[in-house]
Design a protein around this motif. Structure first.
Motif, PDB file in Angstrom:
ATOM      1  N   LYS A 125      60.027   2.982 -98.606  1.00 28.36           N
ATOM      2  CA  LYS A 125      60.832   2.508 -99.487  1.00 28.36           C
ATOM      3  C   LYS A 125      61.971   3.733-100.202  1.00 28.36           C
ATOM      4  CE  LYS A 125      59.322  -1.816 -99.922  1.00 28.36           C
ATOM      5  NZ  LYS A 125      60.058  -2.951 -99.635  1.00 28.36           N
ATOM      6  N   ILE A 126      63.215   3.277-100.353  1.00 21.51           N
ATOM      7  CA  ILE A 126      64.205   3.845-101.152  1.00 21.51           C
ATOM      8  C   ILE A 126      64.074   3.366-102.565  1.00 21.51           C
ATOM      9  CG2 ILE A 126      66.317   5.017-101.075  1.00 21.51           C
ATOM     10  CD1 ILE A 126      64.354   5.760 -98.868  1.00 21.51           C
ATOM     11  N   GLU A 127      63.928   3.907-103.709  1.00 22.39           N
ATOM     12  CA  GLU A 127      64.159   3.438-105.006  1.00 22.39           C
ATOM     13  C   GLU A 127      65.760   3.685-105.355  1.00 22.39           C
ATOM     14  OE1 GLU A 127      62.801   4.258-109.535  1.00 22.39           O
ATOM     15  OE2 GLU A 127      61.457   4.915-107.897  1.00 22.39           O
ATOM     16  N   VAL A 128      66.148   2.330-105.678  1.00 27.41           N
ATOM     17  CA  VAL A 128      67.644   2.399-106.388  1.00 27.41           C
ATOM     18  C   VAL A 128      67.533   2.684-107.874  1.00 27.41           C
ATOM     19  CG1 VAL A 128      69.859   1.055-106.423  1.00 27.41           C
ATOM     20  CG2 VAL A 128      68.213   0.873-104.495  1.00 27.41           C
ATOM     21  N   GLN A 129      68.298   3.581-108.398  1.00 22.78           N
ATOM     22  CA  GLN A 129      68.024   4.126-109.593  1.00 22.78           C
ATOM     23  C   GLN A 129      69.425   3.099-110.375  1.00 22.78           C
ATOM     24  OE1 GLN A 129      66.265   6.182-111.171  1.00 22.78           O
ATOM     25  NE2 GLN A 129      65.177   6.565-109.076  1.00 22.78           N
ATOM     26  N   GLY A 130      69.227   2.734-111.492  1.00 23.08           N
ATOM     27  CA  GLY A 130      70.068   1.941-112.182  1.00 23.08           C
ATOM     28  C   GLY A 130      70.633   3.017-113.392  1.00 23.08           C
TER      29      GLY A 130
END
Length: 153
Positions: A125-130
């Motif tokens: 999984k690639i975490e999407v940074q907000g």
């Protein structure tokens, strides 16, 4: 006295003797992926586990085995369908295999080889940074007086 000639029996006998002289036999196998590893199951009935040799050279996996049938001195065979000899199977593993962690076991005439997928080839999984601010895109028109930009959200 008439002799019974069975052409199929003769053909079977001839084919059997031809295959016997050909060298290593193939071993039937199944191969499937189970999560983060592959499992190879090969039928090797009557094979001494000590005669099984598995090696990896680059991406080539080679399995060799030997089946030896014993017979006592003075034995007269009535039928002999089980063959002794060597078995050989080779597989190209391709990329993404952790060749250092391949393991094998032998139980009830079945050789099982576990071939792990390398860590770098496993799905992740690639975490999407907000961001703290809302991202805006600036489009320059170049024809307006003043700022010359419009904002789109």
């Amino acid at each position: 006295m008439a002799m019974n000639f069975d052409p199929f029996r003769e053909l079977d006998r001839l084919a059997g003797s031809m295959f016997e002289a050909r060298g290593p036999r193939l071993m039937p196998m199944d191969l499937y992926r189970d999560g983060d590893h592959y499992v190879l199951s090969a039928d090797l009935p009557g094979v001494d586990p000590g005669s099984v040799d598995i090696d990896v050279d680059g991406q080539l996996l080679t399995i060799r085995a030997q089946r030896t049938l014993t017979s006592g001195e003075g034995v007269k065979w009535l039928t002999r369908e089980r063959q002794s000899g060597s078995f050989l199977r080779q597989l190209n593993l391709g990329q993404g295999i952790d060749t250092e962690r391949i393991s094998a076991s032998y139980e009830n005439g079945v050789l099982s080889v576990t071939i792990p997928v390398s860590e770098r080839m496993k799905p992740r999984k690639i975490e999407v940074q907000g961001g703290a601010q809302q991202n805006t895109m600036t489009i320059g028109t170049g024809s307006e007086e003043g700022s010359g930009t419009q904002s789109a959200s």
